[in-house]
Design an enzyme around this catalytic site. Structure first.
Site, PDB file in Angstrom:
ATOM      1  N   SER A 161       4.522  29.191 -26.467  1.00 37.54           N
ATOM      2  CA  SER A 161       5.696  29.983 -26.085  1.00 37.54           C
ATOM      3  C   SER A 161       6.570  30.392 -27.250  1.00 37.54           C
ATOM      4  CB  SER A 161       6.525  29.209 -25.065  1.00 37.54           C
ATOM      5  OG  SER A 161       5.875  29.277 -23.825  1.00 37.54           O
TER       6      SER A 161
ATOM      7  N   TRP B 197      -4.718  32.727 -15.481  1.00 37.39           N
ATOM      8  CA  TRP B 197      -3.593  31.786 -15.396  1.00 37.39           C
ATOM      9  C   TRP B 197      -2.382  32.303 -16.147  1.00 37.39           C
ATOM     10  CZ3 TRP B 197      -1.868  26.788 -14.173  1.00 37.39           C
ATOM     11  CH2 TRP B 197      -0.869  26.267 -14.988  1.00 37.39           C
TER      12      TRP B 197
ATOM     13  N   GLU C 226      11.659  21.370 -23.582  1.00 35.81           N
ATOM     14  CA  GLU C 226      10.874  22.558 -23.888  1.00 35.81           C
ATOM     15  C   GLU C 226      11.726  23.823 -23.691  1.00 35.81           C
ATOM     16  OE1 GLU C 226       6.369  21.280 -22.966  1.00 35.81           O
ATOM     17  OE2 GLU C 226       7.482  21.745 -21.151  1.00 35.81           O
TER      18      GLU C 226
ATOM     19  N   ASN D 177       1.664  30.824 -17.393  1.00 36.39           N
ATOM     20  CA  ASN D 177       2.835  29.948 -17.296  1.00 36.39           C
ATOM     21  C   ASN D 177       4.028  30.628 -17.953  1.00 36.39           C
ATOM     22  OD1 ASN D 177       0.913  28.628 -19.423  1.00 36.39           O
ATOM     23  ND2 ASN D 177       2.792  27.616 -19.970  1.00 36.39           N
ATOM     24  N   ASP D 178       4.771  29.978 -18.795  1.00 32.05           N
ATOM     25  CA  ASP D 178       6.101  30.436 -19.213  1.00 32.05           C
ATOM     26  C   ASP D 178       6.254  31.936 -19.504  1.00 32.05           C
ATOM     27  OD1 ASP D 178       5.822  27.724 -19.577  1.00 32.05           O
ATOM     28  OD2 ASP D 178       6.387  27.718 -21.670  1.00 32.05           O
TER      29      ASP D 178
HETATM   30  C1  FRU Z   1       6.262  24.803 -21.238  1.00 29.88           C
HETATM   31  C2  FRU Z   1       5.179  24.644 -22.294  1.00 29.88           C
HETATM   32  C3  FRU Z   1       5.742  24.967 -23.657  1.00 29.88           C
HETATM   33  C4  FRU Z   1       4.516  25.386 -24.420  1.00 29.88           C
HETATM   34  C5  FRU Z   1       3.718  26.097 -23.364  1.00 29.88           C
HETATM   35  C6  FRU Z   1       2.242  25.962 -23.543  1.00 29.88           C
HETATM   36  O1  FRU Z   1       5.780  25.043 -19.965  1.00 29.88           O
HETATM   37  O2  FRU Z   1       4.659  23.333 -22.231  1.00 29.88           O
HETATM   38  O3  FRU Z   1       6.463  23.923 -24.255  1.00 29.88           O
HETATM   39  O4  FRU Z   1       4.811  26.214 -25.511  1.00 29.88           O
HETATM   40  O5  FRU Z   1       4.113  25.553 -22.126  1.00 29.88           O
HETATM   41  O6  FRU Z   1       1.558  26.750 -22.615  1.00 29.88           O
END
Ligand code: FRU
Length: 452
Positions: free
Chosen positions: A97, A34, A216, A36-37
């Protein structure tokens, strides 16, 4: 306990088991697991480094590490070993992040340690790590370097995350997301002379009630003398065609009053009007250019490739160069991408990543897919909307919003569209980057691009 070594061993052993049917060709994707950011996006010793929120062990969010890749040209990415694992008391439930900065030829990372206490409450603290070879990272012994103890009473300190570092006049600053006690988004500014000792400087910017709660992934930067903040607000209230995804990604234009250390906001604009765009982060390239990359997804939507058992989920947008246009920022692609894009023609079956330029004189709708399973996009001249419509896809990705999100659109008088099509996603640039729409789609089998 999770470690960098265990993560790297797992990736090498298991990556062959991934099903790559829907993996894009030009967009950054993980080898397995997976993402994300985007995190720690930075130019270091002649190469761009991209880190990202990464769970190598499963294709759902959890046990966040920092994945790592580098590129000379923003197109061809080389996967590197995992940079950070949640292996300390102060980050035991996730290395969340953060960002990177280069100081004295050393690469520094600032990230959030996520801690879930025994009673279930959450604590978020800021940590530093550094690397002299750009591959192996050492967490500093002074961690955590910024905790809730620094924050004023007016903020809710268990939402305290996503530090983005910048330097100004020989001093380091970091914008960090929090939540105000009034229930609105709030960015705080921290300051440091040495990247280790951090102080609270100010409440940099506070939102209003309709602008969501936690903002965020903040990012502060300057383009051609104009100042901007990027924020990713959770639950910004929708307004017409704007802010329709449950969590939006926004350019705030304004300026910093450096006497008060506050950001004075003039306007709030959704960065991208497609279905899948969140947590954008920027860095400065070698010629001073501002490059932005974002996660190509938004929270609360189905995780298609996970649900199909493909063992991966999540991808990044193409990197985009930000320039100052007549009405705010425009987003263009780096020159290095164009040689990789084949020219697509209408009626053609899409097999490789390609580009098509569409001059608009009247309303035009394009269909991508086959007779029973297709995506629509195009321009409605009457309502002046450029749109992407996922309602005719068999995998239609309805999310947790209580309103419809199948069709996303931007209201703009459009003269031309530049479309990049990849295996499972498209990015539409309107009027040379004045607006953009970024969306994923999942069509198995032949995919034809036709005029409707
Ligand atoms: C944004 C977020 C951030 C956090 C991260 C956790 O998508 O929620 O605020 O640090 O993803 O995976």
């Amino acid at each position: 306990m999770k470690t960098v070594e265990k993560a790297n061993e797992f990736i090498q052993a298991e990556k062959v088991t991934v099903n790559s049917t829907f993996m894009p060709q030009l967009h950054f994707v993980p080898e397995i697991g997976w993402i994300n950011d985007p995190n720690g996006f930075v130019y270091f010793r002649g190469e761009y480094h991209l880190f990202y929120q990464y769970n190598p062990y499963d294709s759902v969010w959890g046990s966040l590490h920092w994945g790592h890749a580098k590129s000379k040209d923003l197109v061809n990415w080389e996967h590197l070993p995992v940079a950070l694992a949640p292996d300390k008391d102060y980050d035991k439930d996730g290395c969340f992040s953060g960002s990177a900065i280069v100081k004295d030829d050393t690469l520094w990372l600032m990230y959030t340690g996520h801690i879930v206490n025994e009673d279930g409450s959450v604590r978020q603290v800021q940590n530093m790590a550094y690397s002299t070879d750009g591959i192996h990272f050492e967490k500093v012994e002074q961690n955590p370097v910024a905790t809730e103890a620094l924050l004023p009473d007016e903020v809710i300190a268990n939402d305290f995350r996503d530090p983005k570092i910048f330097e100004k006049d020989g001093h380091y600053y970091s914008v960090v997301a929090t939540k105000h006690k009034d229930g609105v988004g709030c960015i705080v500014l921290l300051g440091s002379d040495n990247l280790i000792d951090w102080q609270f400087e100010s409440i940099f910017l506070k939102g209003e009630a309709h602008q969501g709660h936690v903002w965020e992934c903040p990012d502060y930067f300057v383009v051609d003398g104009k100042e901007y903040l990027i924020v990713s607000p959770m639950r910004y209230q929708k307004e017409g065609n704007d802010f329709v995804n449950i969590n939006s990604n926004i350019f705030v234009s304004g300026h910093v009053d450096w006497d008060k250390k506050v950001f004075v906001a003039d306007s709030f604009k959704e960065i991208d009007h497609g279905h899948d765009f969140y947590a954008a982060q920027t860095t400065e390239g070698p010629a001073g250019e501002r490059v932005m990359i974002a996660w190509m997804h938004t929270w609360g939507r189905p995780l298609v490739t996970n649900d199909l058992g493909h063992k991966w989920f999540g991808q990044m947008t193409l990197p985009r160069i930000l320039k100052q246009g007549e009405n705010g920022l425009v987003q263009t692609l780096p020159d290095s991408i164009f040689p990789r894009l084949t020219n697509l023609t209408l009626g053609q079956e899409i097999q490789t990543a390609g580009q098509i330029q569409l001059k608009l004189s009247t309303s035009e709708t394009y269909q991508l897919g086959n007779d029973d399973d297709y995506l629509l996009f195009g321009y409605d001249k009457e309502s002046q909307e450029v749109f992407v419509d996922r309602s005719h896809l068999s995998i239609n990705q309805i999310g947790e919003e209580t309103w419809t999100t199948v069709r996303r659109a931007v209201t703009v008088e459009a003269a031309d569209l530049f479309v990049v099509l990849d295996r499972n996603c498209l990015e539409i640039f309107v009027n040379k980057g004045q607006e953009s729409l970024t969306s994923t789609y999942y069509i198995d089998g032949p995919c034809l691009l036709q005029v409707r």
